[in-house]
Design a protein around this motif. Structure first.
Motif, PDB file in Angstrom:
ATOM      1  N   ARG A   1       0.834  -1.216   0.000  1.00 45.66           N
ATOM      2  CA  ARG A   1       0.000   0.000   0.000  1.00 45.66           C
ATOM      3  C   ARG A   1       0.864   1.259   0.000  1.00 45.66           C
ATOM      4  O   ARG A   1       0.523   2.256  -0.641  1.00 45.66           O
ATOM      5  CB  ARG A   1      -0.931   0.000   1.214  1.00 45.66           C
ATOM      6  CG  ARG A   1      -2.026  -1.053   1.166  1.00 45.66           C
ATOM      7  CD  ARG A   1      -3.151  -0.713   2.149  1.00 45.66           C
ATOM      8  NE  ARG A   1      -2.678  -0.654   3.515  1.00 45.66           N
ATOM      9  CZ  ARG A   1      -2.677  -1.675   4.362  1.00 45.66           C
ATOM     10  NH1 ARG A   1      -3.117  -2.863   3.960  1.00 45.66           N
ATOM     11  NH2 ARG A   1      -2.247  -1.529   5.609  1.00 45.66           N
ATOM     12  N   ALA A   2       1.984   1.214   0.714  1.00 46.99           N
ATOM     13  CA  ALA A   2       2.879   2.375   0.744  1.00 46.99           C
ATOM     14  C   ALA A   2       3.448   2.662  -0.641  1.00 46.99           C
ATOM     15  O   ALA A   2       3.531   3.816  -1.071  1.00 46.99           O
ATOM     16  CB  ALA A   2       4.009   2.146   1.737  1.00 46.99           C
ATOM     17  N   SER A   3       3.837   1.611  -1.367  1.00 50.32           N
ATOM     18  CA  SER A   3       4.402   1.808  -2.709  1.00 50.32           C
ATOM     19  C   SER A   3       3.357   2.394  -3.653  1.00 50.32           C
ATOM     20  O   SER A   3       3.672   3.220  -4.518  1.00 50.32           O
ATOM     21  CB  SER A   3       4.944   0.485  -3.262  1.00 50.32           C
ATOM     22  OG  SER A   3       3.910  -0.468  -3.437  1.00 50.32           O
ATOM     23  N   GLU A   4       2.088   1.994  -3.492  1.00 48.88           N
ATOM     24  CA  GLU A   4       1.018   2.553  -4.320  1.00 48.88           C
ATOM     25  C   GLU A   4       0.853   4.043  -4.048  1.00 48.88           C
ATOM     26  O   GLU A   4       0.698   4.844  -4.981  1.00 48.88           O
ATOM     27  CB  GLU A   4      -0.299   1.819  -4.039  1.00 48.88           C
ATOM     28  CG  GLU A   4      -0.325   0.393  -4.576  1.00 48.88           C
ATOM     29  CD  GLU A   4      -1.614  -0.323  -4.210  1.00 48.88           C
ATOM     30  OE1 GLU A   4      -2.498   0.325  -3.601  1.00 48.88           O
ATOM     31  OE2 GLU A   4      -1.735  -1.515  -4.515  1.00 48.88           O
ATOM     32  N   ARG A   5       0.871   4.432  -2.780  1.00 46.22           N
ATOM     33  CA  ARG A   5       0.731   5.855  -2.441  1.00 46.22           C
ATOM     34  C   ARG A   5       1.913   6.676  -2.926  1.00 46.22           C
ATOM     35  O   ARG A   5       1.777   7.850  -3.275  1.00 46.22           O
ATOM     36  CB  ARG A   5       0.589   6.008  -0.925  1.00 46.22           C
ATOM     37  CG  ARG A   5      -0.828   5.841  -0.425  1.00 46.22           C
ATOM     38  CD  ARG A   5      -0.937   6.149   1.058  1.00 46.22           C
ATOM     39  NE  ARG A   5      -0.457   7.479   1.399  1.00 46.22           N
ATOM     40  CZ  ARG A   5      -0.371   7.930   2.645  1.00 46.22           C
ATOM     41  NH1 ARG A   5      -0.725   7.155   3.651  1.00 46.22           N
ATOM     42  NH2 ARG A   5       0.066   9.153   2.890  1.00 46.22           N
TER      43      ARG A   5
ATOM     44  N   TYR B   1       3.645   5.984  -5.595  1.00 50.66           N
ATOM     45  CA  TYR B   1       3.729   5.850  -7.056  1.00 50.66           C
ATOM     46  C   TYR B   1       5.085   5.287  -7.493  1.00 50.66           C
ATOM     47  O   TYR B   1       5.678   5.740  -8.478  1.00 50.66           O
ATOM     48  CB  TYR B   1       3.453   7.194  -7.749  1.00 50.66           C
ATOM     49  CG  TYR B   1       2.070   7.722  -7.507  1.00 50.66           C
ATOM     50  CD1 TYR B   1       0.982   7.240  -8.221  1.00 50.66           C
ATOM     51  CD2 TYR B   1       1.845   8.707  -6.543  1.00 50.66           C
ATOM     52  CE1 TYR B   1      -0.302   7.717  -7.985  1.00 50.66           C
ATOM     53  CE2 TYR B   1       0.565   9.189  -6.297  1.00 50.66           C
ATOM     54  CZ  TYR B   1      -0.495   8.692  -7.040  1.00 50.66           C
ATOM     55  OH  TYR B   1      -1.759   9.160  -6.801  1.00 50.66           O
ATOM     56  N   ILE B   2       5.579   4.320  -6.730  1.00 54.16           N
ATOM     57  CA  ILE B   2       6.790   3.594  -7.131  1.00 54.16           C
ATOM     58  C   ILE B   2       6.508   2.105  -6.999  1.00 54.16           C
ATOM     59  O   ILE B   2       5.539   1.701  -6.347  1.00 54.16           O
ATOM     60  CB  ILE B   2       8.013   3.985  -6.262  1.00 54.16           C
ATOM     61  CG1 ILE B   2       7.762   3.641  -4.793  1.00 54.16           C
ATOM     62  CG2 ILE B   2       8.354   5.447  -6.433  1.00 54.16           C
ATOM     63  CD1 ILE B   2       8.966   3.881  -3.902  1.00 54.16           C
ATOM     64  N   SER B   3       7.347   1.300  -7.618  1.00 48.81           N
ATOM     65  CA  SER B   3       7.140  -0.139  -7.531  1.00 48.81           C
ATOM     66  C   SER B   3       7.508  -0.649  -6.150  1.00 48.81           C
ATOM     67  O   SER B   3       8.300  -0.034  -5.426  1.00 48.81           O
ATOM     68  CB  SER B   3       7.976  -0.858  -8.593  1.00 48.81           C
ATOM     69  OG  SER B   3       9.353  -0.734  -8.292  1.00 48.81           O
ATOM     70  N   GLN B   4       6.957  -1.789  -5.797  1.00 47.43           N
ATOM     71  CA  GLN B   4       7.267  -2.379  -4.502  1.00 47.43           C
ATOM     72  C   GLN B   4       8.750  -2.740  -4.379  1.00 47.43           C
ATOM     73  O   GLN B   4       9.362  -2.474  -3.340  1.00 47.43           O
ATOM     74  CB  GLN B   4       6.384  -3.606  -4.269  1.00 47.43           C
ATOM     75  CG  GLN B   4       6.474  -4.164  -2.849  1.00 47.43           C
ATOM     76  CD  GLN B   4       5.425  -5.216  -2.585  1.00 47.43           C
ATOM     77  OE1 GLN B   4       4.339  -5.192  -3.177  1.00 47.43           O
ATOM     78  NE2 GLN B   4       5.719  -6.147  -1.699  1.00 47.43           N
ATOM     79  N   PRO B   5       9.373  -3.312  -5.441  1.00 47.28           N
ATOM     80  CA  PRO B   5      10.819  -3.589  -5.354  1.00 47.28           C
ATOM     81  C   PRO B   5      11.655  -2.322  -5.153  1.00 47.28           C
ATOM     82  O   PRO B   5      12.649  -2.339  -4.418  1.00 47.28           O
ATOM     83  CB  PRO B   5      11.134  -4.250  -6.688  1.00 47.28           C
ATOM     84  CG  PRO B   5       9.848  -4.880  -7.110  1.00 47.28           C
ATOM     85  CD  PRO B   5       8.790  -3.924  -6.647  1.00 47.28           C
ATOM     86  N   ALA B   6      11.225  -1.209  -5.799  1.00 50.24           N
ATOM     87  CA  ALA B   6      11.978   0.038  -5.654  1.00 50.24           C
ATOM     88  C   ALA B   6      11.890   0.560  -4.220  1.00 50.24           C
ATOM     89  O   ALA B   6      12.886   1.044  -3.656  1.00 50.24           O
ATOM     90  CB  ALA B   6      11.438   1.093  -6.620  1.00 50.24           C
TER      91      ALA B   6
END
Length: 291
Positions: free
Chosen positions: A20-24, A26-31
């Motif tokens: 959810r944090a990566s979505e907020r 606007y970066i990928s989860q791996p990044a």
């Protein structure tokens, strides 16, 4: 550690979930994971450990995340004050606004204000008033507009008084209300307490609740289809709804009303954006009258 790290940690602190944090952000989860791993290497700590459905912060990770929030706040204040040193009114106005007020009144207010001050940007967060109060307490917003009477040590101005109404598709006898199908909805504690207080003042038996809905708009649509009656603040009602409305009063004849307040710290008035917005509400916008 830089501003992007502060932002990543702050968002993760709120979400407690990497996806959810990566979505907020606007970066990928791996990044995001890569950035967090680099922070762990930089400080020689483990920020968190994974649990089912999210993460649990370590004491070191929690300290660093809270530090990141503080640094973000200081940076934003610095930007605000630097912009305030110019002659014209510019910068970002950070508002926390109760959902109903944001839906029904705020758009017109912001449009008129931005026409007068086109160099002002808006950062608006909406939600239940309890959530907005938390944002104001943490200085995440400069101004809070809340419905219900909350304790506040700073400046507090009454913006709006409104009545609560019973609504129905067809005419009803309000004295027989406990016999009628009643539709409820999720809302904040201040409105719940107001409705419960009125009900207990008028009736000795609980409502015959036949439906629980997620929000007021859904509730109103159910009433429009004659599936029951409900209690709503007048800010949500329009003549085009074609509903019967009954202004609620206590046994002693006192109207059941809900207040909307503007709250802020007096120190915030040092910022031109905040001062001009408060002055604008006081002088140019007639929002104190209900429907």
């Amino acid at each position: 550690m830089d501003e992007k790290d502060w932002t990543a940690l702050s968002v993760l602190l709120e979400e407690k979930n990497i996806s959810r944090a990566s979505e907020r952000l606007y970066i990928s989860q791996p990044a995001l994971t890569y950035r967090l791993k680099n922070l762990e290497k930089e400080f020689g700590i483990n920020l968190f450990y994974k649990i089912k459905g999210g993460i649990e912060w370590t004491s070191e990770g929690l300290y660093l995340a809270q530090y990141a929030e503080e640094m973000q706040e200081k940076l934003q204040k610095t930007k605000d004050y630097m912009l305030n040193m110019r002659d014209d009114v510019r910068g970002t106005l950070r508002l926390g606004v109760s959902s109903n007020f944001a839906q029904y009144k705020l758009p017109k207010i912001l449009k008129e204000f931005s026409t007068l001050y086109p160099n002002v940007q808006f950062s608006v967060k909406t939600g239940w008033s309890t959530f907005i109060k938390g944002l104001l307490d943490s200085s995440s917003v400069q101004l809070g507009i809340m419905r219900g009477d909350y304790q506040w040590n700073g400046k507090k101005k009454l913006l709006h008084k409104e009545r609560l109404f019973l609504i129905s598709k067809n005419e009803v006898d309000i004295e027989r209300l406990p016999e009628l199908p009643f539709i409820q909805y999720n809302t904040d504690s201040s409105l719940k307490n107001l409705m419960t207080g009125w009900w207990n003042d008028r009736f000795n038996e609980p409502p015959s609740t036949t439906m629980d809905t997620d929000r007021q708009g859904t509730c109103k649509e159910m009433v429009k289809h004659d599936l029951g009656v409900a209690i709503l603040p007048e800010i949500c009602l329009r003549p085009s709804d074609n509903l019967y409305t009954y202004g609620l009063t206590y046994e002693d004849g006192t109207p059941v009303q809900r207040d909307t307040w503007l709250m802020y710290n007096e120190s915030s008035l040092q910022l031109a954006t905040v001062k001009h917005f408060v002055d604008f509400l006081n002088q140019h916008v007639d929002i104190s009258v209900g429907l």
